[in-house]
Each structure stands twice: as C-alpha cells, then as structure tokens.
Design a protein around this motif. Structure first.
Motif, PDB file in Angstrom:
ATOM      1  N   PRO A   1      -0.093  41.002  37.676  1.00 43.91           N
ATOM      2  CA  PRO A   1      -1.100  41.940  38.195  1.00 43.91           C
ATOM      3  C   PRO A   1      -0.766  42.467  39.593  1.00 43.91           C
ATOM      4  N   PHE A   2       0.368  43.143  39.724  1.00 43.24           N
ATOM      5  CA  PHE A   2       0.825  43.585  41.038  1.00 43.24           C
ATOM      6  C   PHE A   2      -0.034  44.711  41.594  1.00 43.24           C
ATOM      7  N   ARG A   3      -0.383  44.547  42.854  1.00 44.01           N
ATOM      8  CA  ARG A   3      -1.077  45.600  43.596  1.00 44.01           C
ATOM      9  C   ARG A   3      -0.218  46.117  44.746  1.00 44.01           C
ATOM     10  N   ILE A   4       0.806  45.342  45.103  1.00 45.85           N
ATOM     11  CA  ILE A   4       1.826  45.743  46.067  1.00 45.85           C
ATOM     12  C   ILE A   4       3.159  45.489  45.394  1.00 45.85           C
ATOM     13  N   ALA A   5       4.018  46.485  45.344  1.00 42.81           N
ATOM     14  CA  ALA A   5       5.316  46.254  44.691  1.00 42.81           C
ATOM     15  C   ALA A   5       6.267  47.383  45.015  1.00 42.81           C
ATOM     16  N   ARG A   6       7.543  47.044  44.955  1.00 46.47           N
ATOM     17  CA  ARG A   6       8.611  48.020  45.076  1.00 46.47           C
ATOM     18  C   ARG A   6       9.714  47.597  44.125  1.00 46.47           C
ATOM     19  N   GLY A   7      10.261  48.547  43.387  1.00 46.43           N
ATOM     20  CA  GLY A   7      11.402  48.262  42.543  1.00 46.43           C
ATOM     21  C   GLY A   7      11.032  47.613  41.221  1.00 46.43           C
ATOM     22  N   VAL A   8      12.040  47.055  40.556  1.00 48.15           N
ATOM     23  CA  VAL A   8      11.885  46.455  39.234  1.00 48.15           C
ATOM     24  C   VAL A   8      11.549  44.971  39.364  1.00 48.15           C
ATOM     25  N   GLN A   9      10.564  44.538  38.603  1.00 50.49           N
ATOM     26  CA  GLN A   9      10.162  43.132  38.607  1.00 50.49           C
ATOM     27  C   GLN A   9      11.007  42.356  37.598  1.00 50.49           C
TER      28      GLN A   9
ATOM     29  N   PRO B   1       0.555  28.133  51.883  1.00 48.58           N
ATOM     30  CA  PRO B   1      -0.669  27.310  51.907  1.00 48.58           C
ATOM     31  C   PRO B   1      -1.792  27.927  51.085  1.00 48.58           C
ATOM     32  N   ARG B   2      -1.889  29.237  51.121  1.00 52.07           N
ATOM     33  CA  ARG B   2      -2.932  29.938  50.353  1.00 52.07           C
ATOM     34  C   ARG B   2      -2.757  29.698  48.847  1.00 52.07           C
ATOM     35  N   ILE B   3      -1.516  29.731  48.375  1.00 49.15           N
ATOM     36  CA  ILE B   3      -1.250  29.503  46.959  1.00 49.15           C
ATOM     37  C   ILE B   3      -1.444  28.035  46.612  1.00 49.15           C
ATOM     38  N   GLN B   4      -1.025  27.142  47.491  1.00 49.29           N
ATOM     39  CA  GLN B   4      -1.179  25.710  47.222  1.00 49.29           C
ATOM     40  C   GLN B   4      -2.644  25.327  47.047  1.00 49.29           C
TER      41      GLN B   4
ATOM     42  N   THR C   1       5.640  33.775  37.697  1.00 48.08           N
ATOM     43  CA  THR C   1       6.804  33.159  38.345  1.00 48.08           C
ATOM     44  C   THR C   1       7.228  33.996  39.542  1.00 48.08           C
ATOM     45  N   GLY C   2       7.874  33.340  40.495  1.00 49.32           N
ATOM     46  CA  GLY C   2       8.396  34.077  41.645  1.00 49.32           C
ATOM     47  C   GLY C   2       8.412  33.230  42.910  1.00 49.32           C
ATOM     48  N   VAL C   3       8.975  33.806  43.951  1.00 47.12           N
ATOM     49  CA  VAL C   3       8.943  33.172  45.270  1.00 47.12           C
ATOM     50  C   VAL C   3       7.521  33.323  45.800  1.00 47.12           C
ATOM     51  N   MET C   4       6.844  32.205  46.024  1.00 46.48           N
ATOM     52  CA  MET C   4       5.406  32.265  46.198  1.00 46.48           C
ATOM     53  C   MET C   4       4.931  32.326  47.645  1.00 46.48           C
ATOM     54  N   ASN C   5       5.844  32.601  48.576  1.00 44.12           N
ATOM     55  CA  ASN C   5       5.396  33.015  49.906  1.00 44.12           C
ATOM     56  C   ASN C   5       5.740  34.485  50.149  1.00 44.12           C
ATOM     57  N   TYR C   6       6.178  35.172  49.100  1.00 45.61           N
ATOM     58  CA  TYR C   6       6.471  36.608  49.168  1.00 45.61           C
ATOM     59  C   TYR C   6       5.174  37.375  48.941  1.00 45.61           C
ATOM     60  N   LYS C   7       4.829  38.225  49.875  1.00 45.23           N
ATOM     61  CA  LYS C   7       3.493  38.820  49.918  1.00 45.23           C
ATOM     62  C   LYS C   7       3.053  39.489  48.608  1.00 45.23           C
ATOM     63  N   PRO C   8       3.881  40.326  47.957  1.00 49.36           N
ATOM     64  CA  PRO C   8       3.436  40.931  46.701  1.00 49.36           C
ATOM     65  C   PRO C   8       3.114  39.904  45.618  1.00 49.36           C
ATOM     66  N   ASN C   9       3.904  38.819  45.532  1.00 47.10           N
ATOM     67  CA  ASN C   9       3.620  37.771  44.553  1.00 47.10           C
ATOM     68  C   ASN C   9       2.336  37.029  44.898  1.00 47.10           C
ATOM     69  N   GLU C  10       2.203  36.681  46.162  1.00 44.07           N
ATOM     70  CA  GLU C  10       1.011  35.971  46.621  1.00 44.07           C
ATOM     71  C   GLU C  10      -0.248  36.800  46.367  1.00 44.07           C
ATOM     72  N   ASP C  11      -0.177  38.080  46.680  1.00 42.60           N
ATOM     73  CA  ASP C  11      -1.317  38.971  46.493  1.00 42.60           C
ATOM     74  C   ASP C  11      -1.695  39.089  45.016  1.00 42.60           C
ATOM     75  N   ALA C  12      -0.682  39.210  44.159  1.00 47.46           N
ATOM     76  CA  ALA C  12      -0.940  39.362  42.725  1.00 47.46           C
ATOM     77  C   ALA C  12      -1.635  38.136  42.154  1.00 47.46           C
ATOM     78  N   VAL C  13      -1.133  36.955  42.494  1.00 47.26           N
ATOM     79  CA  VAL C  13      -1.704  35.717  41.973  1.00 47.26           C
ATOM     80  C   VAL C  13      -3.115  35.497  42.519  1.00 47.26           C
ATOM     81  N   GLN C  14      -3.303  35.739  43.813  1.00 47.84           N
ATOM     82  CA  GLN C  14      -4.619  35.543  44.404  1.00 47.84           C
ATOM     83  C   GLN C  14      -5.645  36.480  43.767  1.00 47.84           C
ATOM     84  N   TRP C  15      -5.251  37.706  43.522  1.00 44.23           N
ATOM     85  CA  TRP C  15      -6.166  38.664  42.876  1.00 44.23           C
ATOM     86  C   TRP C  15      -6.533  38.191  41.474  1.00 44.23           C
ATOM     87  N   PHE C  16      -5.554  37.741  40.709  1.00 35.68           N
ATOM     88  CA  PHE C  16      -5.810  37.291  39.347  1.00 35.68           C
ATOM     89  C   PHE C  16      -6.791  36.113  39.335  1.00 35.68           C
TER      90      PHE C  16
END
Length: 406
Positions: A310-318, A277-280, A236-251
C-alpha cells in the motif's frame, strides 16, 4: 572491454532493491566477457567481507574505501552547500584511485549507480575537459528520480524536516541535471521516471528505460497451505526506509482492524532488515509479526497468502512486488506501487488506493477462488514475459559496447 563501476554501496549480498539491480548488471557484463572493476565506499567492516564474496562470486575485482564518520560527511555537505546524499557517499581516497585509473587508461566505460556517484566524474579533470576528454563512455544509472522522492518526503513532513527534505530535493535535482549534461547515456528504472525528468529538460535524447528483472531460479511458486479463515498477509523490505515504513503503518492503522474483525486468526508478517522503533511497536497489535533480518526471504513469499503493497510514497519499480508475483503470491497494491510494472489490474494484480477499496480487494481475493487462482497463475507468467534479467539488460550491453562517446 574494461568497465569501472562506481557503486554507492557494495552490491553484495544482493538482498535489497538497489543492490539486486547493480549485482545483476555486473553479473551480466562479466558473463559477456567484460573486465569489471568495482569501486565502492564502505562504513562497516563486514562490507569488506561482502566485497571479497562478490569478487569470488562473479570473478571480478573490487576496491573498497572507508568513509569518515557520518556526522563529518553530512557537516561537510552543509558547509559546502552540497547535497547530503552526495557528501554522504564521497571519499577522497576513492576519488584519487578513480583519477589514477582514468589517467592510466584503465577503462573504456564508467557506470555510476545513482547520481550520488556523479561527483567522482565531476571532479575528474580529464573527464570534465570537454575539448580533449578521453574516449570513455559515461553511463549513469539514476535508477529513480531521487529529487522527486525527496520532494515527496517534503510534502508530508513538518518543520524542521520539511526544510531538510526541501533542500535535498533542490540540490539533488541540480546534480541530476548536471549528470544528464555530462553523461553519454542515462537510465531510469521506469518510463514514468523518464517522463518526470523529461519535463525538466530542454531535450531528453540520452534518457532510456532499464527495468528490473527477477531471477526465477530463486523466486518461484510452490503449493500453498490450505488455511481456511487463517490468511497470512506479507510485506517485505528494509523497514527503516521511509516509503516502506509509511506503507506498513498506513495498512495497520487504516485496514488491519477490519481484517482482524473479518478473519480473527489472520496474521500480518513484516519481513525485512532494520525495523525502525515505530515498526517494532506494531508487534503489540494482535496478529502482527516483525521479523527483522532474515537469511532467506523466499520462504516468506511461498508461505503467505496475500502480499500487500500500500505505497503512498514511492519512486521507481518495487522489487518486492516482482518477487511476490514470481512466487505466485497474489498482490494488492496502490497505483503508486505499480509504477514501472506493466501488470494488468484484475489479471495480474489488484489495485486499491483507499482504505475502503483495499479492504474490499482483500475480501474479494479471499472469497473468490477463481480470482485468487487467476492472480496466482498469472504472476509467474508475467515475470517470465517481462522481467527476466537477460532480456532486461540487453540495452545496457548495447550501450556499453558502443565504444567511446557519441
């Protein structure tokens, strides 16, 4: 006490990390009997409706200020060698209103929600006149060390975005250090953020941890459906936010094909607003659903079998991990996703940092019933012990109720 909150976004509805955090802070302070006034810029007209709903929900006052076109804000930042984050949220009308409130003695404390709001303080002559500054306590909620986030982006980007991210990392870092010098109290979301920033400072006595909480009245476990061979995975998350997008794409790229080979009927639900668009495009893969915005995220946690982070970029508490734990949904995350969460691996969550170990963790979770049951039961207990909002926000109350400046 009278408290001014400078919020870079209107914290309503509280449906994503930073909004949830600020909303609960305001709610807590209002419930303590403080008079809270929120000043916030806005881009979309619907945010004016959100402001009215926030007022009626918490019994506070909100003033909203329209931002100029985004390109003009960013152009101003480039022309003045200013952080684009700061220029993106700056509004002269909001500055004027803030100055008037300070001059009129309207507040005892100011809270800024991120370093992007510090510019309003820096441009207030009364607050920056250290020889005769008013007795107003200045509180900075950095949340995350944003300069480090931009540095992470820089490390993974190519030209020309590598230059853009590098510039922003450097300029935001300047703002963060200046904020530390001027503000009386500075909060970060986790001990790791505090330690990262401490390494850049000569002294760090004003740094404190103010974690995130979870509302257990909203996020709670229910009995899960028994679906042998049909596991539902969730992110779950805002899916144009780079850390979320990166995590999902990697998975999807590194793990999903192996999951489908082992469980042909498995599903992966990506739930959250603004999918890029990448996530869609991921819906073209078998078993993957991209929901876009949902009115209520809780049922997704309650109906899934495994939460993947599966975060590879992150800051703070998820927050998403805390929400999953509160709902009794077993979590598999990287070590980076666990930052600021004192969950115990193997007792509260599973931690995996490579594609192989991530798939192995999924295998264990779906084949070892005792492990699945243990994680499912420990999650809500962990949240109650460590992340209830009332306990988390006591330090904020202490700071606010310390009148004047140190």
């Amino acid at each position: 006490m009278k408290i001014l909150v400078l919020s870079h976004r209107i914290p309503f509805p509280p449906n994503k990390g930073e909004k949830i955090r600020t909303f609960h802070q305001i709610q807590f302070l209002a419930s303590c009997g403080h008079e809270v006034l929120v000043l916030s810029p806005y881009e979309e007209k619907e945010e004016l409706t959100f402001a009215k709903e926030l007022e009626s929900s918490l019994g506070i006052k909100v003033l909203m200020f329209p931002l100029k076109a985004k390109w003009r804000r960013l152009a101003r930042g480039l022309a003045t060698n200013q952080s684009l984050t700061v220029s993106n949220f700056y509004n002269q009308g909001m500055q004027d209103a803030f100055d008037d409130l300070i001059d009129a003695g309207h507040c005892n404390a100011v809270i800024c929600t991120s370093s992007a709001m510090s510019s309003f303080v820096f441009q207030n002559k009364a607050l920056m006149n250290l020889s005769s500054k008013p007795l107003i306590r200045l509180v900075m909620d950095f949340m995350d060390l944003d300069s480090d986030k931009w540095a992470q982006y820089e490390s993974k980007a190519t030209f020309p975005m590598r230059l853009v991210y590098g510039r922003e990392a450097n300029l935001v870092n300047v703002v963060e250090k200046r904020s530390y010098q001027r503000f009386d109290d500075c909060f970060f979301i986790s001990e790791n953020e505090v330690n990262l920033f401490t390494d850049q400072l000569l002294e760090s006595s004003k740094l404190k941890v103010l974690g995130n909480g979870i509302d257990s009245a909203l996020f709670f476990p229910t009995k899960r459906a028994d679906r042998p061979g049909q596991p539902v995975f969730l992110f779950t998350g805002v899916m144009n936010y780079k850390p979320n997008e990166d995590a999902v794409q990697w998975f999807v790229d590194a793990v999903w094909d192996d999951v489908k080979a082992a469980w042909p009927n498995a599903e992966f639900v990506i739930a959250g607003m603004d999918p890029s668009p990448r996530i869609q495009q991921l819906v073209k893969k078998p078993g993957i659903t991209v929901t876009g915005f949902v009115d209520d995220i809780v049922p997704y946690y309650q109906k899934a079998d495994v939460f993947v982070a599966p975060f590879r970029i992150a800051r703070g508490v998820q927050n998403k991990i805390l929400q999953a734990l509160a709902c009794g949904l077993p979590v598999i995350t990287t070590q980076l996703g666990l930052e600021g969460i004192k969950a115990e691996p193997e007792q509260d969550v599973l931690v995996a940092n490579t594609a192989v170990s991530f798939f192995e963790a999924i295998q264990r979770l779906l084949t070892e019933k005792a492990l699945y049951q243990r994680l499912s039961e420990h999650g809500p207990k962990f949240i109650q012990q460590h992340h209830s909002w009332n306990s988390v926000l006591q330090d904020l109350a202490t700071v606010i109720e310390t009148r004047g400046c140190p």
